[in-house]
Design a protein around this motif. Structure first.
Motif, PDB file in Angstrom:
ATOM      1  N   PHE A  65       0.835  -1.202   0.000  1.00 59.38           N
ATOM      2  CA  PHE A  65       0.000   0.000   0.000  1.00 59.38           C
ATOM      3  C   PHE A  65       0.873   1.257   0.000  1.00 59.38           C
ATOM      4  N   LEU A  66       1.940   1.235   0.792  1.00 62.99           N
ATOM      5  CA  LEU A  66       2.848   2.382   0.820  1.00 62.99           C
ATOM      6  C   LEU A  66       3.670   2.454  -0.465  1.00 62.99           C
ATOM      7  N   ARG A  67       4.054   1.283  -0.968  1.00 62.92           N
ATOM      8  CA  ARG A  67       4.832   1.242  -2.219  1.00 62.92           C
ATOM      9  C   ARG A  67       4.011   1.769  -3.393  1.00 62.92           C
ATOM     10  N   ALA A  68       2.699   1.592  -3.338  1.00 66.70           N
ATOM     11  CA  ALA A  68       1.845   2.093  -4.420  1.00 66.70           C
ATOM     12  C   ALA A  68       1.944   3.613  -4.520  1.00 66.70           C
ATOM     13  N   ILE A  69       1.952   4.293  -3.360  1.00 69.99           N
ATOM     14  CA  ILE A  69       2.112   5.751  -3.372  1.00 69.99           C
ATOM     15  C   ILE A  69       3.488   6.115  -3.910  1.00 69.99           C
ATOM     16  N   LYS A  70       4.504   5.364  -3.505  1.00 74.45           N
ATOM     17  CA  LYS A  70       5.857   5.587  -3.999  1.00 74.45           C
ATOM     18  C   LYS A  70       5.923   5.389  -5.506  1.00 74.45           C
ATOM     19  N   THR A  71       5.215   4.398  -6.006  1.00 70.93           N
ATOM     20  CA  THR A  71       5.206   4.114  -7.445  1.00 70.93           C
ATOM     21  C   THR A  71       4.600   5.268  -8.227  1.00 70.93           C
ATOM     22  N   LEU A  72       3.502   5.811  -7.726  1.00 67.31           N
ATOM     23  CA  LEU A  72       2.897   6.965  -8.392  1.00 67.31           C
ATOM     24  C   LEU A  72       3.861   8.148  -8.390  1.00 67.31           C
ATOM     25  N   GLU A  73       4.507   8.386  -7.257  1.00 68.77           N
ATOM     26  CA  GLU A  73       5.501   9.455  -7.175  1.00 68.77           C
ATOM     27  C   GLU A  73       6.611   9.248  -8.210  1.00 68.77           C
ATOM     28  N   THR A  74       7.102   8.026  -8.324  1.00 72.98           N
ATOM     29  CA  THR A  74       8.171   7.712  -9.280  1.00 72.98           C
ATOM     30  C   THR A  74       7.734   7.989 -10.707  1.00 72.98           C
ATOM     31  N   MET A  75       6.507   7.612 -11.033  1.00 73.63           N
ATOM     32  CA  MET A  75       6.014   7.836 -12.395  1.00 73.63           C
ATOM     33  C   MET A  75       5.914   9.326 -12.709  1.00 73.63           C
ATOM     34  N   VAL A  76       5.440  10.111 -11.746  1.00 74.70           N
ATOM     35  CA  VAL A  76       5.317  11.549 -11.964  1.00 74.70           C
ATOM     36  C   VAL A  76       6.692  12.169 -12.187  1.00 74.70           C
ATOM     37  N   LEU A  77       7.678  11.750 -11.415  1.00 72.53           N
ATOM     38  CA  LEU A  77       9.001  12.369 -11.478  1.00 72.53           C
ATOM     39  C   LEU A  77       9.883  11.806 -12.590  1.00 72.53           C
ATOM     40  N   LYS A  78       9.634  10.557 -13.021  1.00 74.06           N
ATOM     41  CA  LYS A  78      10.576   9.897 -13.923  1.00 74.06           C
ATOM     42  C   LYS A  78      10.028   9.542 -15.303  1.00 74.06           C
ATOM     43  N   SER A  79       8.714   9.528 -15.492  1.00 72.80           N
ATOM     44  CA  SER A  79       8.187   8.992 -16.756  1.00 72.80           C
ATOM     45  C   SER A  79       8.574   9.843 -17.960  1.00 72.80           C
ATOM     46  N   SER A  80       8.928  11.099 -17.760  1.00 72.80           N
ATOM     47  CA  SER A  80       9.377  11.924 -18.891  1.00 72.80           C
ATOM     48  C   SER A  80      10.676  11.398 -19.482  1.00 72.80           C
ATOM     49  N   GLU A  81      11.370  10.504 -18.744  1.00 69.32           N
ATOM     50  CA  GLU A  81      12.628   9.923 -19.223  1.00 69.32           C
ATOM     51  C   GLU A  81      12.418   8.608 -19.971  1.00 69.32           C
ATOM     52  N   TYR A  82      11.192   8.065 -19.953  1.00 69.00           N
ATOM     53  CA  TYR A  82      10.955   6.781 -20.611  1.00 69.00           C
ATOM     54  C   TYR A  82      11.160   6.922 -22.121  1.00 69.00           C
ATOM     55  N   LYS A  83      11.812   5.933 -22.712  1.00 66.50           N
ATOM     56  CA  LYS A  83      12.128   5.966 -24.133  1.00 66.50           C
ATOM     57  C   LYS A  83      10.988   5.399 -24.981  1.00 66.50           C
ATOM     58  N   LEU A  84      11.044   5.691 -26.254  1.00 70.05           N
ATOM     59  CA  LEU A  84      10.054   5.182 -27.208  1.00 70.05           C
ATOM     60  C   LEU A  84      10.019   3.661 -27.179  1.00 70.05           C
ATOM     61  N   ASP A  85       8.831   3.100 -27.076  1.00 74.70           N
ATOM     62  CA  ASP A  85       8.580   1.653 -27.104  1.00 74.70           C
ATOM     63  C   ASP A  85       9.102   0.911 -25.870  1.00 74.70           C
ATOM     64  N   SER A  86       9.610   1.631 -24.875  1.00 74.60           N
ATOM     65  CA  SER A  86      10.061   0.939 -23.667  1.00 74.60           C
ATOM     66  C   SER A  86       8.859   0.629 -22.775  1.00 74.60           C
ATOM     67  N   THR A  87       8.967  -0.436 -22.010  1.00 76.83           N
ATOM     68  CA  THR A  87       7.887  -0.803 -21.100  1.00 76.83           C
ATOM     69  C   THR A  87       7.890   0.136 -19.895  1.00 76.83           C
ATOM     70  N   ILE A  88       6.765   0.200 -19.217  1.00 79.69           N
ATOM     71  CA  ILE A  88       6.656   1.019 -18.010  1.00 79.69           C
ATOM     72  C   ILE A  88       7.137   0.172 -16.829  1.00 79.69           C
ATOM     73  N   PRO A  89       8.288   0.522 -16.226  1.00 72.00           N
ATOM     74  CA  PRO A  89       8.895  -0.358 -15.215  1.00 72.00           C
ATOM     75  C   PRO A  89       8.084  -0.492 -13.940  1.00 72.00           C
ATOM     76  N   THR A  90       7.150   0.423 -13.697  1.00 72.20           N
ATOM     77  CA  THR A  90       6.363   0.372 -12.464  1.00 72.20           C
ATOM     78  C   THR A  90       5.083  -0.459 -12.608  1.00 72.20           C
ATOM     79  N   TYR A  91       4.896  -1.069 -13.754  1.00 68.89           N
ATOM     80  CA  TYR A  91       3.704  -1.897 -13.968  1.00 68.89           C
ATOM     81  C   TYR A  91       3.898  -3.235 -13.256  1.00 68.89           C
ATOM     82  N   GLU A  92       3.191  -3.436 -12.142  1.00 66.98           N
ATOM     83  CA  GLU A  92       3.284  -4.664 -11.358  1.00 66.98           C
ATOM     84  C   GLU A  92       1.883  -5.111 -10.956  1.00 66.98           C
ATOM     85  N   PRO A  93       1.142  -5.728 -11.855  1.00 75.34           N
ATOM     86  CA  PRO A  93      -0.231  -6.134 -11.545  1.00 75.34           C
ATOM     87  C   PRO A  93      -0.275  -7.349 -10.623  1.00 75.34           C
TER      88      PRO A  93
END
Length: 436
Positions: A65-93
């Protein structure tokens, strides 16, 4: 300040689960009112709790539950660095279901930013794409249902802007990047404070990964990169914890680049930079030296080499807490009690509950196994969260205040240990087979 957080299909969390930080319906707001954050702005809704504690068995999902908040924070701060066609590393279903492991993860957070405005931010994504991203805000002093759109986008990246949105409207973003991340790269007036909430006013420490982030903040305080008064506060907190430390400082080290070899092969430039940055400074503690009961001098200790694990963690947590209490941030710590004496944990919690030490309404959210903290003298029932995991491996969360029939005289710690509230391990020693 976080008002509520909802997560769906993430790690051990299968369905939609919500952590609510507003006061519970069944508890009078006058009960331990010092534990609450009151706000005159009607759009903020009911008062918020200053702290929230998660209890549950090992592997119940507290950290997730706490990691989920951390994951959202990471996506907001880091997703602008994701490359074309790369997978989203925070996807953990959730993987223990035949269908959910290919379904999207969803995060939704309701919070008050430093501009005093309440926002609602939602992100839905799969392994390769942002399927939905939406940001709304609540107009000041209006009824709760009067929220307005800032922007919304779907999986084909078409963006709809609300009437109140200010800033650039033409973006070249990839399908795996968040629009909100762009607020860290360019001037977007309507998104700046929302981005800043994640970048500057949310500190999250997940167990087993805390050392670097926390000690970096200690370095910033000791070297004056943060406000000079922070150092005095940091040292006073460490003294109050009875560590024997009377002062702290950093020592710069001269590390020779030529010595970075591994099996006679030089390390690549990137690894050299990582090692150099990590060893650039060493934190030193100062202890008094006594001779025949009389203080005669001081001795310097290297923090990482000569101090206990508990002292290292306490120092790191202290730095984050001082920063939060000064600017009203939200601090999230997994396993607060790990390596800390229960009295130190209580001291930290009470700093957030005390209006004098917490005038800017900082929040503390943490998980623990310390049963002595399951205490109605310390927490309201709507501050205590219970995490359970089903036989199918699905984590759920609820608050103690959601359970009916708990009177003021119920010994809640004993009831919890007896399993009456669940969220405890179901042990069976008869299953253990020892070697003959």
């Amino acid at each position: 300040m976080i008002i509520k957080f909802t997560v769906t299909n993430f790690r051990s969390i299968h369905g939609s689960e919500t952590m609510m930080f507003q006061t519970g319906e069944s508890i009078n707001q006058k009960t331990k009112a010092e534990n609450l954050i009151f706000n005159d702005d009607k759009s903020h809704g009911k008062p918020l709790i200053r702290s929230g504690v998660l209890f549950g068995a090992n592997a119940s999902g507290k950290s997730n539950f706490l990691r989920a908040i951390k994951t959202l924070e990471t996506m907001v701060l880091k997703s602008s660095e994701y490359k074309l066609d790369s997978t989203i590393p925070t996807y953990e279903p959730f993987k223990l279901d035949g269908t959910s492991k290919s379904l999207p993860c969803t995060f939704e957070i309701d919070f008050v930013a430093k501009d005093g405005i309440r926002y609602n931010y939602l992100v839905e994504f799969d392994q390769t794409r942002i399927l939905r991203e939406e940001l709304n805000f609540f107009e000041r002093n209006r009824k709760l249902n009067r929220h307005a759109l800032l922007f919304s986008r779907n999986q084909d990246i078409r963006i709809q802007f609300g009437e109140s949105y200010q800033g650039e409207r033409e973006f070249n973003i990839l399908e795996n990047q968040l629009l909100l991340s762009r607020a860290g790269l360019e001037k977007l007036p309507s998104l700046t404070e929302v981005y800043r909430f994640f970048s500057s006013y949310l500190f999250i420490e997940i167990s087993h990964s805390f050392e670097d982030a926390l000690l970096k903040k200690v370095e910033e305080i000791l070297t004056g990169e943060l406000l000079p008064r922070y150092k005095h506060s940091l040292i006073s907190l460490i003294k109050a914890a009875d560590t024997g430390i009377i002062d702290l400082f950093t020592e710069s080290l001269n590390v020779d680049r030529a010595n970075f070899y591994l099996d006679n092969d030089p390390l690549d430039e990137r690894n050299i930079k990582i090692i150099l940055n990590k060893n650039r400074k060493r934190i030193k503690t100062i202890h008094p030296v006594f001779t025949n009961g009389v203080e005669t001098g001081v001795e310097f200790f290297d923090l990482l080499r000569e101090e206990s694990t508990g002292t290292i963690k306490l120092l790191g947590i202290a730095a984050a807490i001082i920063d939060a209490l000064d600017d009203g941030s939200t601090v999230i710590i997994d396993e607060l009690d790990k390596h800390l004496h229960p009295l130190l944990s209580r001291m930290i919690i009470n700093l957030f509950h005390d209006l004098e030490s917490n005038p800017h309404n900082a929040q503390l959210i943490f998980s623990t196994h310390d049963i002595s903290l399951f205490d109605r003298d310390l927490f309201r029932r709507d501050q205590i969260f219970l995490v359970d995991k089903s036989l199918e491996g699905k984590s759920t969360i609820r608050r103690l205040s959601d359970i009916k029939g708990i009177s003021k005289v119920v010994p809640i710690e004993k009831w919890y240990m007896a399993g009456l509230f669940k969220a405890v391990p179901s042990t069976n020693p008869y299953l253990i087979t020892l070697p003959e």
